[in-house]
Enzyme design. Structure first.
Site, PDB file in Angstrom:
ATOM      1  N   GLY A 145      -9.788   0.275  -3.967  1.00 26.47           N
ATOM      2  CA  GLY A 145      -9.343   0.729  -2.788  1.00 26.47           C
ATOM      3  C   GLY A 145     -10.469   0.992  -2.225  1.00 26.47           C
ATOM      4  O   GLY A 145     -11.385  -0.855  -1.377  1.00 26.47           O
ATOM      5  N   GLY A 146     -11.177   1.350  -1.461  1.00 26.04           N
ATOM      6  CA  GLY A 146     -12.328   1.622  -0.970  1.00 26.04           C
ATOM      7  C   GLY A 146     -13.603   0.089  -0.811  1.00 26.04           C
ATOM      8  O   GLY A 146     -13.513  -0.173   0.523  1.00 26.04           O
ATOM      9  N   GLY A 190     -11.607   6.963  -5.649  1.00 31.72           N
ATOM     10  CA  GLY A 190     -12.390   7.379  -4.265  1.00 31.72           C
ATOM     11  C   GLY A 190     -13.242   8.507  -4.083  1.00 31.72           C
ATOM     12  O   GLY A 190     -13.558   8.934  -3.423  1.00 31.72           O
ATOM     13  N   ASN A 227      -6.438  -2.843  -2.761  1.00 37.31           N
ATOM     14  CA  ASN A 227      -5.677  -1.504  -1.975  1.00 37.31           C
ATOM     15  C   ASN A 227      -6.274  -1.910  -0.671  1.00 37.31           C
ATOM     16  O   ASN A 227      -6.589  -0.637  -1.119  1.00 37.31           O
ATOM     17  CB  ASN A 227      -4.919  -1.083  -3.169  1.00 37.31           C
ATOM     18  CG  ASN A 227      -3.620   0.525  -2.458  1.00 37.31           C
ATOM     19  OD1 ASN A 227      -3.774   0.375  -1.208  1.00 37.31           O
ATOM     20  ND2 ASN A 227      -3.662   1.291  -2.741  1.00 37.31           N
ATOM     21  N   TRP A 228      -6.059  -1.899   0.694  1.00 34.24           N
ATOM     22  CA  TRP A 228      -6.364  -1.164   1.839  1.00 34.24           C
ATOM     23  C   TRP A 228      -5.986   0.446   2.467  1.00 34.24           C
ATOM     24  O   TRP A 228      -6.147   0.968   2.971  1.00 34.24           O
ATOM     25  CB  TRP A 228      -5.828  -2.160   3.102  1.00 34.24           C
ATOM     26  CG  TRP A 228      -6.722  -2.715   3.257  1.00 34.24           C
ATOM     27  CD1 TRP A 228      -7.946  -3.510   1.913  1.00 34.24           C
ATOM     28  CD2 TRP A 228      -7.103  -3.823   4.518  1.00 34.24           C
ATOM     29  NE1 TRP A 228      -8.654  -4.474   3.240  1.00 34.24           N
ATOM     30  CE2 TRP A 228      -8.396  -4.559   3.890  1.00 34.24           C
ATOM     31  CE3 TRP A 228      -6.666  -4.306   5.682  1.00 34.24           C
ATOM     32  CZ2 TRP A 228      -8.821  -6.376   4.971  1.00 34.24           C
ATOM     33  CZ3 TRP A 228      -7.386  -4.786   5.957  1.00 34.24           C
ATOM     34  CH2 TRP A 228      -7.874  -6.320   6.324  1.00 34.24           C
ATOM     35  N   LYS A 229      -4.956   0.692   1.253  1.00 36.78           N
ATOM     36  CA  LYS A 229      -3.984   2.286   2.034  1.00 36.78           C
ATOM     37  C   LYS A 229      -3.584   2.422   3.446  1.00 36.78           C
ATOM     38  O   LYS A 229      -3.141   1.229   3.562  1.00 36.78           O
ATOM     39  CB  LYS A 229      -5.223   3.525   1.094  1.00 36.78           C
ATOM     40  CG  LYS A 229      -5.547   3.306  -0.567  1.00 36.78           C
ATOM     41  CD  LYS A 229      -6.167   4.044  -1.137  1.00 36.78           C
ATOM     42  CE  LYS A 229      -6.139   4.087  -2.463  1.00 36.78           C
ATOM     43  NZ  LYS A 229      -6.952   5.081  -3.470  1.00 36.78           N
ATOM     44  N   HIS A 287       1.626   4.397  -7.753  1.00 40.40           N
ATOM     45  CA  HIS A 287       0.371   4.752  -7.451  1.00 40.40           C
ATOM     46  C   HIS A 287      -0.170   6.033  -7.234  1.00 40.40           C
ATOM     47  O   HIS A 287       1.369   6.605  -7.567  1.00 40.40           O
ATOM     48  CB  HIS A 287      -0.432   4.147  -5.823  1.00 40.40           C
ATOM     49  CG  HIS A 287      -1.723   4.142  -5.626  1.00 40.40           C
ATOM     50  ND1 HIS A 287      -1.999   5.577  -5.785  1.00 40.40           N
ATOM     51  CD2 HIS A 287      -2.825   3.574  -5.854  1.00 40.40           C
ATOM     52  CE1 HIS A 287      -4.139   5.490  -5.362  1.00 40.40           C
ATOM     53  NE2 HIS A 287      -3.725   3.970  -5.805  1.00 40.40           N
ATOM     54  N   GLU A 299      -5.114   3.281 -14.013  1.00 40.04           N
ATOM     55  CA  GLU A 299      -6.207   4.085 -12.808  1.00 40.04           C
ATOM     56  C   GLU A 299      -6.241   5.271 -12.886  1.00 40.04           C
ATOM     57  O   GLU A 299      -5.125   6.399 -12.498  1.00 40.04           O
ATOM     58  CB  GLU A 299      -5.778   3.697 -11.123  1.00 40.04           C
ATOM     59  CG  GLU A 299      -5.518   2.800 -10.762  1.00 40.04           C
ATOM     60  CD  GLU A 299      -5.028   2.441  -9.361  1.00 40.04           C
ATOM     61  OE1 GLU A 299      -5.862   1.498  -8.900  1.00 40.04           O
ATOM     62  OE2 GLU A 299      -4.835   3.084  -9.141  1.00 40.04           O
ATOM     63  N   GLU A 351      -1.212   7.925  -5.519  1.00 38.38           N
ATOM     64  CA  GLU A 351      -0.945   8.466  -4.576  1.00 38.38           C
ATOM     65  C   GLU A 351       0.361   8.277  -3.986  1.00 38.38           C
ATOM     66  O   GLU A 351       1.015   9.471  -2.848  1.00 38.38           O
ATOM     67  CB  GLU A 351      -2.201   7.989  -2.954  1.00 38.38           C
ATOM     68  CG  GLU A 351      -3.362   8.270  -3.413  1.00 38.38           C
ATOM     69  CD  GLU A 351      -4.325   6.722  -2.775  1.00 38.38           C
ATOM     70  OE1 GLU A 351      -4.063   6.416  -2.653  1.00 38.38           O
ATOM     71  OE2 GLU A 351      -5.955   7.237  -3.929  1.00 38.38           O
ATOM     72  N   SER A 394     -12.706   3.822  -7.896  1.00 37.04           N
ATOM     73  CA  SER A 394     -14.127   3.485  -8.285  1.00 37.04           C
ATOM     74  C   SER A 394     -14.768   2.366  -8.726  1.00 37.04           C
ATOM     75  O   SER A 394     -16.781   2.069  -9.346  1.00 37.04           O
ATOM     76  CB  SER A 394     -15.087   4.335  -8.490  1.00 37.04           C
ATOM     77  OG  SER A 394     -15.322   6.144  -8.184  1.00 37.04           O
TER      78      SER A 394
END
Ligand code: PGA
Length: 248
Positions: A229-230, A169, A9-11, A93, A163, A95, A208
């Site tokens: 993510g990251g 993150g 997920n590049w967000k 998600h 999640e 977010e 993470s």
């Protein structure tokens, strides 16, 4: 057995230059024994599809509107995502739930639209740190699942991502026992709702995940992959996770 999926997920990250990572990733992973999915911002979907052509990398989206068209400034319908080349969409998600106030009912409506558009729906659930401390994680995740999966959903096109919000993150992850406990619970809840077909729904862990902890997480019962993510932004990092899942 559920199929294995490494999903990135590049967000809200990435412009044209970032697409070089897709070709680099494809070169590093070859033909792994798992599905590989990248979900870039909507602006990059069709370009990423073009860059991923001929590789195992599939392209997805990060959100969709429940309606098929209309006066919804700034929103994107599920069939527009499919038209751009997305095959899957991340929904609910944390977010989106936090930044846009999306409720379980909103997520269910979005998922229904995604399924109608022919997309696979990756439905996210997970507790905040306060909810974990209050020991309501299992009940909360069950109620998010119950409310976020639409009536009549085809289990063959559902993926669930667990999640924990506090692990996203932050570099912190639950213990392997905590992951196992929640994933076992999710499998049981899905089986109660959807019957035997629930055994084939991929359950992803997210929060993470890195190349260094991926293998131990993938060894946990009922973990069929990761939502990353990251570490999905850099080809070398994501390739490490894909390789760990392929070997799991
Ligand atoms: P992270 O994000 O891997 O950067 O923790 C996970 C996610 O939000 O899906």
């Amino acid at each position: 057995m559920a199929r294995k999926i490494a999903a990135g997920n590049w967000k809200m990250n990435g412009t044209e230059a970032a697409l070089a990572e897709v070709e680099a990733l494809a070169g590093m992973i070859g033909t792994p024994d798992c599905e590989v999915l990248l979900c870039p911002p909507a602006t990059l979907i069709d370009r990423m599809v073009a860059r991923a052509e001929g590789s195992v990398v599939a392209v997805g989206a990060q959100a969709c509107h429940p309606a098929t068209s209309g006066a919804h400034t700034g929103d994107i319908a599920a069939d527009m995502l499919a038209d751009a080349g997305a095959t899957q969409v991340i929904l609910g998600h944390s977010e989106r739930r936090a930044d846009h106030g999306e409720t379980d009912a909103d997520v269910a409506a979005q998922a229904a639209a995604a399924l109608t558009a022919g997309l696979t729906a990756i439905i996210c659930v997970g507790e905040t740190e306060a909810e974990r401390d209050a020991e309501v994680t299992l009940n909360l995740v069950a109620s998010q699942l119950a409310g976020s999966i639409p009536e009549g959903a085809d289990p063959a096109r559902l993926v669930v991502a667990y999640e924990p919000v506090w692990a996203i993150g932050t570099g912190r992850t639950p213990t392997l026992d905590q992951i196992a406990e929640v994933h076992t619970h999710i499998r049981a809840e899905l089986t109660q709702r959807l019957g035997a077909a629930a055994i084939d729904i991929p359950l992803l862990y997210g929060g993470s995940v890195k190349p260094g902890n991926a293998a131990e997480i993938f060894a946990v019962n009922d973990v069929d992959g990761a939502l990353v993510g990251g570490a999905s932004l850099k080809a070398a990092d994501f390739a490490g996770i894909v390789t760990a899942l392929s070997a799991a």
